[in-house]
Design a protein around this motif. Structure first.
Motif, PDB file in Angstrom:
ATOM      1  N   TYR A  16     -40.841   8.120  45.256  1.00 17.24           N
ATOM      2  CA  TYR A  16     -40.856   7.139  46.358  1.00 17.24           C
ATOM      3  C   TYR A  16     -40.546   5.747  45.835  1.00 17.24           C
ATOM      4  N   TRP A  17     -41.086   5.383  44.683  1.00 19.96           N
ATOM      5  CA  TRP A  17     -40.785   4.083  44.094  1.00 19.96           C
ATOM      6  C   TRP A  17     -39.308   3.963  43.741  1.00 19.96           C
ATOM      7  N   LEU A  18     -38.711   5.041  43.248  1.00 22.69           N
ATOM      8  CA  LEU A  18     -37.301   4.996  42.883  1.00 22.69           C
ATOM      9  C   LEU A  18     -36.397   4.944  44.105  1.00 22.69           C
ATOM     10  N   ILE A  19     -36.727   5.744  45.106  1.00 19.02           N
ATOM     11  CA  ILE A  19     -35.815   5.981  46.218  1.00 19.02           C
ATOM     12  C   ILE A  19     -36.095   5.093  47.418  1.00 19.02           C
ATOM     13  N   LYS A  20     -37.369   4.782  47.656  1.00 16.49           N
ATOM     14  CA  LYS A  20     -37.794   3.907  48.748  1.00 16.49           C
ATOM     15  C   LYS A  20     -37.532   4.497  50.136  1.00 16.49           C
ATOM     16  N   ASP A  21     -37.446   5.802  50.219  1.00 15.31           N
ATOM     17  CA  ASP A  21     -37.296   6.491  51.496  1.00 15.31           C
ATOM     18  C   ASP A  21     -38.108   7.781  51.393  1.00 15.31           C
ATOM     19  N   LYS A  22     -39.108   7.907  52.257  1.00 14.18           N
ATOM     20  CA  LYS A  22     -40.046   9.017  52.144  1.00 14.18           C
ATOM     21  C   LYS A  22     -39.359  10.379  52.255  1.00 14.18           C
ATOM     22  N   SER A  23     -38.496  10.546  53.244  1.00 12.83           N
ATOM     23  CA  SER A  23     -37.881  11.860  53.449  1.00 12.83           C
ATOM     24  C   SER A  23     -36.933  12.229  52.307  1.00 12.83           C
ATOM     25  N   ILE A  24     -36.183  11.275  51.798  1.00 12.88           N
ATOM     26  CA  ILE A  24     -35.287  11.554  50.676  1.00 12.88           C
ATOM     27  C   ILE A  24     -36.118  11.824  49.418  1.00 12.88           C
ATOM     28  N   ALA A  25     -37.186  11.062  49.229  1.00 12.43           N
ATOM     29  CA  ALA A  25     -38.069  11.292  48.081  1.00 12.43           C
ATOM     30  C   ALA A  25     -38.665  12.700  48.148  1.00 12.43           C
ATOM     31  N   GLU A  26     -39.079  13.134  49.335  1.00  9.64           N
ATOM     32  CA  GLU A  26     -39.617  14.487  49.492  1.00  9.64           C
ATOM     33  C   GLU A  26     -38.565  15.533  49.118  1.00  9.64           C
ATOM     34  N   ASP A  27     -37.324  15.311  49.551  1.00  8.45           N
ATOM     35  CA  ASP A  27     -36.243  16.247  49.220  1.00  8.45           C
ATOM     36  C   ASP A  27     -35.994  16.299  47.712  1.00  8.45           C
ATOM     37  N   LYS A  53     -45.394  16.463  32.222  1.00 10.41           N
ATOM     38  CA  LYS A  53     -45.151  15.262  33.011  1.00 10.41           C
ATOM     39  C   LYS A  53     -43.796  14.644  32.670  1.00 10.41           C
ATOM     40  N   SER A  54     -43.540  14.470  31.384  1.00 13.46           N
ATOM     41  CA  SER A  54     -42.255  13.900  30.954  1.00 13.46           C
ATOM     42  C   SER A  54     -41.097  14.798  31.357  1.00 13.46           C
ATOM     43  N   TRP A  55     -41.295  16.096  31.240  1.00 17.70           N
ATOM     44  CA  TRP A  55     -40.274  17.073  31.619  1.00 17.70           C
ATOM     45  C   TRP A  55     -39.952  16.943  33.106  1.00 17.70           C
ATOM     46  N   LEU A  56     -40.969  16.848  33.946  1.00 23.00           N
ATOM     47  CA  LEU A  56     -40.753  16.716  35.389  1.00 23.00           C
ATOM     48  C   LEU A  56     -40.102  15.381  35.749  1.00 23.00           C
ATOM     49  N   ILE A  57     -40.497  14.312  35.065  1.00 22.97           N
ATOM     50  CA  ILE A  57     -39.884  13.000  35.319  1.00 22.97           C
ATOM     51  C   ILE A  57     -38.398  13.046  34.979  1.00 22.97           C
ATOM     52  N   THR A  58     -38.064  13.696  33.885  1.00 18.24           N
ATOM     53  CA  THR A  58     -36.662  13.827  33.489  1.00 18.24           C
ATOM     54  C   THR A  58     -35.880  14.603  34.547  1.00 18.24           C
ATOM     55  N   ILE A  59     -36.451  15.696  35.009  1.00 19.02           N
ATOM     56  CA  ILE A  59     -35.787  16.482  36.059  1.00 19.02           C
ATOM     57  C   ILE A  59     -35.610  15.635  37.313  1.00 19.02           C
ATOM     58  N   LEU A  60     -36.650  14.891  37.692  1.00 25.32           N
ATOM     59  CA  LEU A  60     -36.582  14.048  38.890  1.00 25.32           C
ATOM     60  C   LEU A  60     -35.490  12.985  38.758  1.00 25.32           C
ATOM     61  N   ARG A  61     -35.421  12.340  37.616  1.00 25.75           N
ATOM     62  CA  ARG A  61     -34.398  11.306  37.422  1.00 25.75           C
ATOM     63  C   ARG A  61     -32.998  11.900  37.514  1.00 25.75           C
ATOM     64  N   ARG A  62     -32.818  13.104  36.972  1.00 30.92           N
ATOM     65  CA  ARG A  62     -31.507  13.759  37.057  1.00 30.92           C
ATOM     66  C   ARG A  62     -31.189  14.165  38.477  1.00 30.92           C
ATOM     67  N   PHE A  70     -26.561  10.743  44.128  1.00 28.61           N
ATOM     68  CA  PHE A  70     -25.532   9.713  44.183  1.00 28.61           C
ATOM     69  C   PHE A  70     -24.156  10.289  43.869  1.00 28.61           C
ATOM     70  N   GLU A  71     -24.130  11.356  43.092  1.00 32.20           N
ATOM     71  CA  GLU A  71     -22.861  12.020  42.816  1.00 32.20           C
ATOM     72  C   GLU A  71     -22.323  12.688  44.077  1.00 32.20           C
ATOM     73  N   ARG A  72     -23.236  13.219  44.878  1.00 31.20           N
ATOM     74  CA  ARG A  72     -22.835  13.948  46.084  1.00 31.20           C
ATOM     75  C   ARG A  72     -22.482  13.021  47.240  1.00 31.20           C
ATOM     76  N   LYS A  73     -23.321  12.001  47.449  1.00 27.45           N
ATOM     77  CA  LYS A  73     -23.138  11.162  48.619  1.00 27.45           C
ATOM     78  C   LYS A  73     -23.805   9.817  48.392  1.00 27.45           C
ATOM     79  N   GLN A  74     -23.239   8.774  48.937  1.00 28.61           N
ATOM     80  CA  GLN A  74     -23.823   7.446  48.871  1.00 28.61           C
ATOM     81  C   GLN A  74     -24.679   7.231  50.114  1.00 28.61           C
ATOM     82  N   PHE A  75     -25.947   6.969  49.929  1.00 32.55           N
ATOM     83  CA  PHE A  75     -26.863   6.791  51.056  1.00 32.55           C
ATOM     84  C   PHE A  75     -26.971   5.332  51.452  1.00 32.55           C
ATOM     85  N   ASP A  76     -27.382   5.112  52.705  1.00 34.45           N
ATOM     86  CA  ASP A  76     -27.654   3.764  53.165  1.00 34.45           C
ATOM     87  C   ASP A  76     -28.877   3.235  52.435  1.00 34.45           C
ATOM     88  N   LEU A  77     -28.874   1.951  52.139  1.00 37.32           N
ATOM     89  CA  LEU A  77     -30.000   1.338  51.459  1.00 37.32           C
ATOM     90  C   LEU A  77     -30.965   0.781  52.494  1.00 37.32           C
TER      91      LEU A  77
END
Length: 186
Positions: free
Chosen positions: A39-50, A73-82, A88-95
């Motif tokens: 949520y902190w990275l994405i700032k959109d609840k539904s996209i963060a959930e996805d 924890k580090s493993w999951l954070i790495t997966i989340l960041r990827r 962003f590779e697939r589609k550019q979202f509205d900010l």
């Protein structure tokens, strides 16, 4: 022949149950923290959930590659960041402007604390990503400078410098806000 197939079947079932228990323990232990970080990275609840859902799906698929449970924890954070990068590779979202987003706490806080909380979130959200991300990793996850450096693939000194600058920028922004409030009231 039937006896041998039954033994193989029992072993497969046992392995699947073991994997399922490991996965459930992983989700139970880290889901809330991983969602909060998303949520902190994405700032959109539904996209963060996805993104979190995709993160845990990938974690399930490659759970056997996780050898050290302490590194989960580090493993999951790495997966989340990827996963976040993949979107962003697939589609550019509205900010969404950070001023329009509020994070609700589970407990009710006083009006004044709520205002301070929103003000802090606004200022953290206004930091450049290079400063915001290490600060969040330290504040939310309690990661050390070394762990943050590993997560972000940076030099530890770079991370420490970014944390120092992030805290200074945050302090200056908060002081400026307090001065603005003081000048309106005085």
């Amino acid at each position: 022949m039937i006896w041998r197939n039954k033994n193989k079947s029992d072993k497969v079932t046992s392995d699947m149950m073991s994997k399922q228990k490991r996965y459930e323990a992983l989700v139970h232990a880290w889901h809330a923290d991983i969602f909060r970080y998303a949520y902190w990275l994405i700032k959109d609840k539904s996209i963060a959930e996805d993104v979190v859902q995709e993160t845990f799906l990938r974690a399930w698929k490659s759970l056997d590659s996780l050898q050290d449970e302490k590194a989960a924890k580090s493993w999951l954070i790495t997966i989340l960041r990827r996963e976040n990068a993949r979107r962003f590779e697939r589609k550019q979202f509205d900010l969404t402007d950070i001023d329009d987003v509020s994070v609700a706490d589970e407990i009710q806080i006083s009006h004044e604390q709520g205002l301070q909380h929103r003000e802090l979130h606004k200022h953290i959200g206004a930091l450049a990503t290079e400063y915001r991300e290490p600060l969040i990793l330290q504040a939310i996850f309690g990661l050390s400078g070394e762990e943050i450096a590993t997560q972000l693939d940076l030099n530890k000194n770079t991370v420490m410098t970014r944390l120092f600058r992030a805290r200074n920028q945050l302090k200056e922004a908060l002081e400026h806000s307090n001065e603005m409030i003081g000048s309106k009231n005085g």
